[in-house]
Every structure is written in C-alpha cells, then in structure tokens.
Motif scaffolding. Structure first.
Motif, mmCIF file in Angstrom:
data_model
loop_
_atom_site.group_PDB
_atom_site.id
_atom_site.type_symbol
_atom_site.label_atom_id
_atom_site.label_comp_id
_atom_site.label_asym_id
_atom_site.label_seq_id
_atom_site.Cartn_x
_atom_site.Cartn_y
_atom_site.Cartn_z
ATOM 1 N N ASP A 274 0.834 -1.210 0.000
ATOM 2 C CA ASP A 274 0.000 0.000 0.000
ATOM 3 C C ASP A 274 0.866 1.257 0.000
ATOM 4 N N LEU A 275 1.987 1.188 0.714
ATOM 5 C CA LEU A 275 2.916 2.322 0.738
ATOM 6 C C LEU A 275 3.469 2.596 -0.655
ATOM 7 N N LEU A 276 3.821 1.537 -1.359
ATOM 8 C CA LEU A 276 4.368 1.689 -2.706
ATOM 9 C C LEU A 276 3.319 2.228 -3.669
ATOM 10 N N ALA A 277 2.066 1.793 -3.513
ATOM 11 C CA ALA A 277 1.000 2.220 -4.414
ATOM 12 C C ALA A 277 0.532 3.638 -4.132
ATOM 13 N N ASP A 278 0.572 4.047 -2.869
ATOM 14 C CA ASP A 278 0.035 5.363 -2.489
ATOM 15 C C ASP A 278 0.817 5.939 -1.316
ATOM 16 N N PRO A 279 2.029 6.453 -1.547
ATOM 17 C CA PRO A 279 2.807 7.029 -0.437
ATOM 18 C C PRO A 279 2.087 8.155 0.300
ATOM 19 N N PRO A 280 1.442 9.108 -0.395
ATOM 20 C CA PRO A 280 0.757 10.182 0.354
ATOM 21 C C PRO A 280 -0.340 9.640 1.266
ATOM 22 N N GLY A 281 -1.081 8.650 0.795
ATOM 23 C CA GLY A 281 -2.149 8.083 1.613
ATOM 24 C C GLY A 281 -1.617 7.426 2.874
ATOM 25 N N SER A 282 -0.492 6.738 2.742
ATOM 26 C CA SER A 282 0.114 6.089 3.917
ATOM 27 C C SER A 282 0.623 7.117 4.909
ATOM 28 N N LEU A 283 1.246 8.193 4.404
ATOM 29 C CA LEU A 283 1.740 9.241 5.298
ATOM 30 C C LEU A 283 0.589 9.963 6.004
ATOM 31 N N ARG A 284 -0.491 10.209 5.289
ATOM 32 C CA ARG A 284 -1.646 10.859 5.924
ATOM 33 C C ARG A 284 -2.194 9.978 7.048
ATOM 34 N N LYS A 285 -2.250 8.679 6.809
ATOM 35 C CA LYS A 285 -2.752 7.765 7.836
ATOM 36 C C LYS A 285 -1.886 7.831 9.091
ATOM 37 N N ILE A 286 -0.571 7.829 8.908
ATOM 38 C CA ILE A 286 0.343 7.890 10.053
ATOM 39 C C ILE A 286 0.176 9.203 10.795
ATOM 40 N N MET A 287 0.100 10.320 10.074
ATOM 41 C CA MET A 287 -0.056 11.624 10.729
ATOM 42 C C MET A 287 -1.373 11.706 11.505
ATOM 43 N N THR A 288 -2.415 11.057 10.998
ATOM 44 C CA THR A 288 -3.691 11.021 11.718
ATOM 45 C C THR A 288 -3.545 10.272 13.029
ATOM 46 N N PHE A 289 -2.931 9.103 12.988
ATOM 47 C CA PHE A 289 -2.724 8.306 14.196
ATOM 48 C C PHE A 289 -1.834 9.033 15.201
ATOM 49 N N TRP A 290 -0.863 9.772 14.701
ATOM 50 C CA TRP A 290 0.096 10.454 15.578
ATOM 51 C C TRP A 290 -0.378 11.841 16.012
ATOM 52 N N LYS A 291 -1.515 12.292 15.504
ATOM 53 C CA LYS A 291 -2.046 13.622 15.847
ATOM 54 C C LYS A 291 -1.033 14.721 15.533
ATOM 55 N N ILE A 292 -0.532 14.687 14.304
ATOM 56 C CA ILE A 292 0.423 15.703 13.855
ATOM 57 C C ILE A 292 -0.186 16.473 12.685
ATOM 58 N N ARG A 293 -0.187 17.769 12.807
ATOM 59 C CA ARG A 293 -0.717 18.620 11.741
ATOM 60 C C ARG A 293 0.365 18.845 10.692
ATOM 61 N N VAL A 294 0.049 18.473 9.467
ATOM 62 C CA VAL A 294 0.994 18.629 8.356
ATOM 63 C C VAL A 294 0.223 19.181 7.146
ATOM 64 N N PRO A 295 0.692 20.265 6.551
ATOM 65 C CA PRO A 295 0.044 20.742 5.322
ATOM 66 C C PRO A 295 0.072 19.655 4.246
ATOM 67 N N ASP A 296 -1.044 19.495 3.556
ATOM 68 C CA ASP A 296 -1.129 18.423 2.561
ATOM 69 C C ASP A 296 -0.103 18.597 1.452
ATOM 70 N N LYS A 297 0.239 19.849 1.151
ATOM 71 C CA LYS A 297 1.232 20.088 0.102
ATOM 72 C C LYS A 297 2.602 19.530 0.516
ATOM 73 N N ASP A 298 2.891 19.535 1.820
ATOM 74 C CA ASP A 298 4.165 18.981 2.299
ATOM 75 C C ASP A 298 4.191 17.472 2.122
ATOM 76 N N ILE A 299 3.068 16.823 2.390
ATOM 77 C CA ILE A 299 2.991 15.375 2.190
ATOM 78 C C ILE A 299 3.187 15.040 0.718
ATOM 79 N N THR A 300 2.554 15.809 -0.151
ATOM 80 C CA THR A 300 2.695 15.570 -1.589
ATOM 81 C C THR A 300 4.139 15.769 -2.045
#
Length: 365
Positions: A274-300
């Motif tokens: 899943d990480l290989l298929a969708d890196p931004p989606g995996s990072l968003r999931k981790i940031m949600t679990f960790w309660k970290i605010r990250v601008p979406d443009k930074d994830i992209t």
C-alpha cells in the motif's frame, strides 16, 4: 571507559545513588558527576561525587556516556541531551518512584493480586492513553524529547519510511526517529516520551527474496569468499526459519502476536504494498494516528521527492543515517510480487503453512 551522570536535584540524586548501590552494586565512586540546577548546586561534592552545572556537564559529556535524568525540567533536559548527540538517556524518575513503599510492594506482589481493579501504576495502557489524549503537534515544531518509532519486519520499506518522516517532521533518524523490529515495540511502547509508532509489514514471500539478496550483499562486503547461503531455499530453511522461530525479537515466529500488540497499542499498520502504491495516503494515515498537523502540500512534496526510485538522487550528498545507508546499497528493487518468479515452491509452501496466521491476517493468502 563508562561514565555515569545524574541530572537531578542534590536530594533526588542521593536517592538515585542509593538505589544504584542497592539494586546494582554501583558505588558512589563510580558516578562521574551529579548535574544539578544552578539554584540547587552545592559548592562541594556530594558523597564524594562532583556536582556540575549543566554548562560544565555539556563540555565533558560524550555520546558513549550514560545519563539518568530526574529533574524538574525533564522534557527540556532530554531534548537538550538529544540535540548534543547524547542518546544513552534513562528515566531516573522511575528509580525514584520504585523507592516508594506502595510501588515496591505492588511490584513484588502483583502476581498475587486478586482485586477487581488492577493497580493503575502497573497498567501498560497508561502510556497509550496519554498518547491518545495528548495535544496535537505541528510538523517541523516537534519537541526535542519526543520519540517516533518505525517498527518493521525487515525488508519492508523501513529506510524509505524513515527518509520520508525525517523530511516531513523535521527530525533526525537515530535521535528522535527510531528504527526497530517487531517485538522491540514492547520496550519502545513503555518509554514515556514515545509519541507514536508505525508498523511496516510486507508479504513474507517477498521479504524472503529481499532478505536473501541483502544478506548475500552483506557477506561479500564483509570479506566472505562467497555468500554463505548459495540459494533462496538454503537461506530460508537453514537461516531465516531458525532466526524467526528462536528469537524473542521476532516473537518466536508468531508474527501475528506482533500485529496484536500493535493493534492493542493503537499503532497504524502499513502494508509495504500500500505504501508503494500510495505514499501520500500512507503518510496521511500515520499523521492522523500520531495527531500531527501537516500541510497536505508537504505530504505531496515529500512523497514525490522521496519516491522509492528517487531516493538515491534526492539523498545524494546528504549526511545522516538514512542517506549513508542508501549510499551503501541498502535499497534494492523494492518490487511487489517478485516471489512469483523467484521463490522456490518448497519455500512458498512452507511460508503458507508455518506463517499462515500472519499472511492471512494481512490478506496475503
């Protein structure tokens, strides 16, 4: 030579010295220094132990030293130690707590507890509760004492994930970003400064392929005349099965128990596929679990610049653990499904039986 420093008030330092003596046979003469707040620093040594200010201590500390922290500025002190590259840090507050009668009694008698409400001080879920109820953090403004754990089955994209998290959060690997494997999470979960962890998993059939090639590369690099295991079948049956089955670090081969522990602690489980298929989606999931605010443009941006195939170029010329590992050739193809053409049938059949609970739980059957 091992040196031990205690960062605490003089009164608490002497309690810790007493505890070290009683519990470990470590005498006052073996303590290098007590580092006390300026307003509490006595002009003379305590029990023969020199008393230093923080400034004096940082001029003498080196990465190999052992440091116990139990002062009133715990988080700030730990953050400062980390920033100076002093990573062998221990929570001295626990040593002080153990000295209280209630804690000593319960620690001794807990196997015999028959009451309805388990004593909260022995409940490992306390740390998970504190993480769940903590205030959200902002990326690139992470407090210096916080730890983030990348826990994985080896060959599941660990370095890749660490590279992306380093850039996204503005923290450094081997300081605040910790590489760990499988049951290491038992220890890491109980560190009071662990803010979050992510579990990286991968189809064990592909793990075997990648691990075999990595060990062969490792052997040639370390002076063996040829790789110790001539083929994947020999590597799997004569090495990997034994390593996983005999090691507590790998849950004695019960990898599904590791997944249970991750779920119990509320950690996200990220499949490599899943990480290989969708890196931004995996990072968003981790940031949600960790309660970290990250601008979406930074994830992209991070997902693009540190895409698996871009990593060698992006990290070229950079310093640090991840960049050096990438330059050493640690990354391979990163392919999904390589087992279909490379894995011998006997190995595939054994994986499907021996590790069926893990494979089925992650929908690799």
């Amino acid at each position: 030579m091992t040196r031990i420093y205690i960062f605490s008030s003089p009164v608490d330092a002497m309690k810790i010295v007493d505890w070290l003596s009683r519990a470990g046979g470590i005498t006052a003469t073996e303590i290098t220094a007590i580092v006390a707040p300026a307003e509490e620093s006595p002009p003379t040594p305590l029990a023969g132990i020199p008393v230093l200010s923080a400034g004096q201590a940082y001029r003498t500390l080196c990465p190999e030293d052992l440091v116990m922290v139990a002062n009133n500025h715990f988080d700030q002190t730990v953050a400062q130690l980390f920033s100076h590259g002093i990573l062998h840090v221990f929570d001295g507050r626990a040593a002080l707590t153990r000295g209280e009668l209630r804690h000593r009694f319960i620690g001794l008698a807990k196997p015999y507890y028959i009451g309805p409400n388990y004593p909260s001080l022995l409940n490992n879920r306390d740390h998970a509760f504190l993480r769940d109820t903590a205030e959200p953090l902002n990326a690139n403004a992470i407090p210096g004492h916080k730890l983030f754990i990348v826990n994985s089955l080896p060959k599941s994209g660990t370095l890749w994930m660490m590279a992306m998290l380093e850039k996204l959060l503005g923290i450094k690997a081997h300081r605040q970003l910790v590489l760990a494997h499988v049951m290491d999470i038992e220890t890491d979960s109980n560190k009071p400064n662990t803010h979050g962890a992510v579990m990286l998993v991968r189809d064990l059939r592909d793990v075997v392929i990648s691990w075999f090639h990595d060990l062969a590369r490792h052997d040639m690099r370390n002076g063996f005349a040829e790789p110790r295991y001539a083929n994947i079948t020999e590597f799997y049956f004569n090495y990997l099965v034994g390593l996983l089955s005999a090691s507590p670090r790998y849950a004695f081969g019960r990898l599904d128990q590791w997944l249970n522990l991750a779920a119990c602690n509320g950690y996200p489980i990220i499949r490599y596929e899943d990480l290989l298929a969708d890196p931004p989606g995996s990072l968003r999931k981790i940031m949600t679990f960790w309660k970290i605010r990250v601008p979406d443009k930074d994830i992209t941006e991070v997902s693009h610049s540190l895409a698996f195939n871009n990593m060698p170029l992006t990290l070229a010329g950079q310093e640090g653990y991840v960049a050096e590992a990438v330059r050493s050739g640690h990354l391979r193809r990163g392919a999904v499904g390589a087992w279909k053409t490379e894995l011998p049938a006997a190995v595939e059949d054994d994986i499907n039986q021996r590790f069926s609970a893990y494979q089925q739980r992650l929908q690799y059957d």
